[in-house]
Structure formats: C-alpha cells, structure tokens
Design a protein around this motif. Sequence first.
Motif, PDB file in Angstrom:
ATOM      1  N   THR A   3       0.682  -1.390  -0.129  1.00 33.02           N
ATOM      2  CA  THR A   3       0.044   0.185  -0.022  1.00 33.02           C
ATOM      3  C   THR A   3       0.777   1.298   0.119  1.00 33.02           C
ATOM      4  O   THR A   3       0.556   2.357  -0.588  1.00 33.02           O
ATOM      5  CB  THR A   3      -0.868  -0.042   1.244  1.00 33.02           C
ATOM      6  OG1 THR A   3      -1.802  -1.195   1.342  1.00 33.02           O
ATOM      7  CG2 THR A   3      -1.908   1.235   1.249  1.00 33.02           C
ATOM      8  N   THR A 157      -4.588  -5.732  -7.941  1.00 32.21           N
ATOM      9  CA  THR A 157      -3.631  -4.838  -7.004  1.00 32.21           C
ATOM     10  C   THR A 157      -2.891  -3.762  -8.149  1.00 32.21           C
ATOM     11  O   THR A 157      -2.887  -2.571  -7.982  1.00 32.21           O
ATOM     12  CB  THR A 157      -2.556  -5.298  -6.209  1.00 32.21           C
ATOM     13  OG1 THR A 157      -3.037  -6.236  -5.317  1.00 32.21           O
ATOM     14  CG2 THR A 157      -1.861  -4.324  -5.314  1.00 32.21           C
ATOM     15  N   ILE A 160      -5.257  -1.717 -10.539  1.00 33.48           N
ATOM     16  CA  ILE A 160      -5.812  -0.733  -9.931  1.00 33.48           C
ATOM     17  C   ILE A 160      -4.827   0.481  -9.726  1.00 33.48           C
ATOM     18  O   ILE A 160      -5.364   1.609 -10.256  1.00 33.48           O
ATOM     19  CB  ILE A 160      -6.399  -1.063  -8.439  1.00 33.48           C
ATOM     20  CG1 ILE A 160      -7.522  -2.127  -8.460  1.00 33.48           C
ATOM     21  CG2 ILE A 160      -6.554   0.100  -7.609  1.00 33.48           C
ATOM     22  CD1 ILE A 160      -7.820  -2.785  -7.047  1.00 33.48           C
ATOM     23  N   ASP A 198     -13.725  -0.008  -9.348  1.00 35.98           N
ATOM     24  CA  ASP A 198     -14.577  -0.586  -8.329  1.00 35.98           C
ATOM     25  C   ASP A 198     -14.927  -2.005  -8.466  1.00 35.98           C
ATOM     26  O   ASP A 198     -14.983  -2.536  -7.242  1.00 35.98           O
ATOM     27  CB  ASP A 198     -16.021   0.045  -8.612  1.00 35.98           C
ATOM     28  CG  ASP A 198     -15.963   1.863  -8.366  1.00 35.98           C
ATOM     29  OD1 ASP A 198     -15.243   1.970  -7.695  1.00 35.98           O
ATOM     30  OD2 ASP A 198     -16.906   2.400  -8.638  1.00 35.98           O
ATOM     31  N   ARG A 201     -11.603  -3.680  -7.101  1.00 41.00           N
ATOM     32  CA  ARG A 201     -11.744  -3.625  -5.442  1.00 41.00           C
ATOM     33  C   ARG A 201     -12.318  -4.486  -4.839  1.00 41.00           C
ATOM     34  O   ARG A 201     -12.252  -5.214  -3.830  1.00 41.00           O
ATOM     35  CB  ARG A 201     -12.072  -2.274  -5.272  1.00 41.00           C
ATOM     36  CG  ARG A 201     -10.644  -1.187  -5.330  1.00 41.00           C
ATOM     37  CD  ARG A 201     -11.080   0.101  -4.857  1.00 41.00           C
ATOM     38  NE  ARG A 201      -9.885   1.028  -5.076  1.00 41.00           N
ATOM     39  CZ  ARG A 201      -9.960   2.177  -5.104  1.00 41.00           C
ATOM     40  NH1 ARG A 201     -11.083   2.849  -5.299  1.00 41.00           N
ATOM     41  NH2 ARG A 201      -8.794   3.064  -5.370  1.00 41.00           N
ATOM     42  N   ASP A 205     -11.375  -7.469  -2.404  1.00 44.12           N
ATOM     43  CA  ASP A 205     -11.863  -7.610  -0.998  1.00 44.12           C
ATOM     44  C   ASP A 205     -12.342  -9.043  -0.874  1.00 44.12           C
ATOM     45  O   ASP A 205     -12.618  -9.273   0.415  1.00 44.12           O
ATOM     46  CB  ASP A 205     -13.156  -6.256  -1.004  1.00 44.12           C
ATOM     47  CG  ASP A 205     -12.545  -5.062  -0.796  1.00 44.12           C
ATOM     48  OD1 ASP A 205     -11.280  -5.076  -0.772  1.00 44.12           O
ATOM     49  OD2 ASP A 205     -13.166  -3.946  -1.001  1.00 44.12           O
TER      50      ASP A 205
END
Length: 207
Positions: A3, A157, A160, A198, A201, A205
């Motif tokens: 991150t 990852t 995005i 969107d 993600r 998740d």
Amino acid sequence: MSTRTLARRAALAGATVAAALALTGCGGGDHPTAGTGHDTPATGSPSPGATFGDADVTFAHLMIPHHRQAVAMAELADDRAADPEVRRLAGQIKAAQAPEIARMTDWLTAWGRPVPPASAGHGMPGMDHGMPGMMSDADLATLKASSGTDFDRQFLTMMIAHHEGALTMAQAELTGGANPEARALAQRIVDAQRAEIDSMRKLLDGR
C-alpha cells in the motif's frame, strides 16, 4: 505490491504529468494549433488541421504506452488467472484499450507528432516510472511469475494502480485539452476505468 508503494506512486502522479508536458510540448506552452476548416472524420481520428494543443499531444504520447502495458498485463490472465471474473475483466480491458491505442496513434500521425516507440514508458526525469501507474520491469516479472489465486491478487492490485494513473492523465486532458476527440476519449477512459476500479476492488476484497 505494498500500500505504501501505491501511495507513493499516487503522490508522484501530478508531478509526472507536469514533467511530461514540458518534454512533449510543442515549445511554447499549451496553445492550440488552429484548424484549417476540415471536419473531423467519422472514424474519430482528426484531420491534420484539427485544433489541438500541447495537452492533447501529451495525453496521446503518454496514454499510448500506458495502454500498451495494460494490454500486455491483461494478456497474461489468459493462462494464469484462476478466477473467471479476473479473466473476463482482463478481456474487457484488452477489448477497450487496443482500439484506443490505434486511435491515438492516428491522432499523433495526423498532428505531425512522433508515435512513442515500443520501449517508451520509463525514464522520465526524477521518476522511477515513466508515468502515473506504470509498472516497473520488476513488477511485471513478479506478475509473469505468478499463477492461480496469487496471480489474481497481483493482477488486481497492479491494475488498480495502473488505472488510477490513467485517471490522472485523463483528468489532465479534460482540464487542459483543446481537441474535442481527445477530450471525449479522456472522458470515456475516466468513466470506464473508474467502473473497472470499483469491480477490481470488490474482487480483491473478496479474497
């Protein structure tokens, strides 16, 4: 990819676009080039005399290699992804971005500007990546070496972050672009890639 790494790339995004404007500009700021009165063809590729400015040239010059990398990443999903939704999304990315590469290439040719070579994408001054969201060679090697659920996680990852970089460049075109076709493409990129972010993600998740 951590991150922290993604956050660092996001922080560099605006500076990268500014540096690119200086490198790919026509020499005197973002002044549109006046058209010659020719209509824009129905294909979406402007005539050589269509109005354009430095921001439009920069948008195409950066987005072409950015899209090329996205297509290359998406192609890896064909035989590496475990989740059919990841493969479907990768196919969607290829189907959208390959024609956009061709369109932007036509624009640069019509405007008398060079088309980025296949090696373009790295080496912007002061940046460890060529433009916002671009993956490094090490990133791509990691992705290529993965498979199954590990590939799915790495792909989502990285893509995005890649899409977020595209949004930065598209927003710069919407802010400073003069060519209506380039601005329209920038808006389509914003709309499509926000929706894909969107979706990615949500997939990420769920892991």
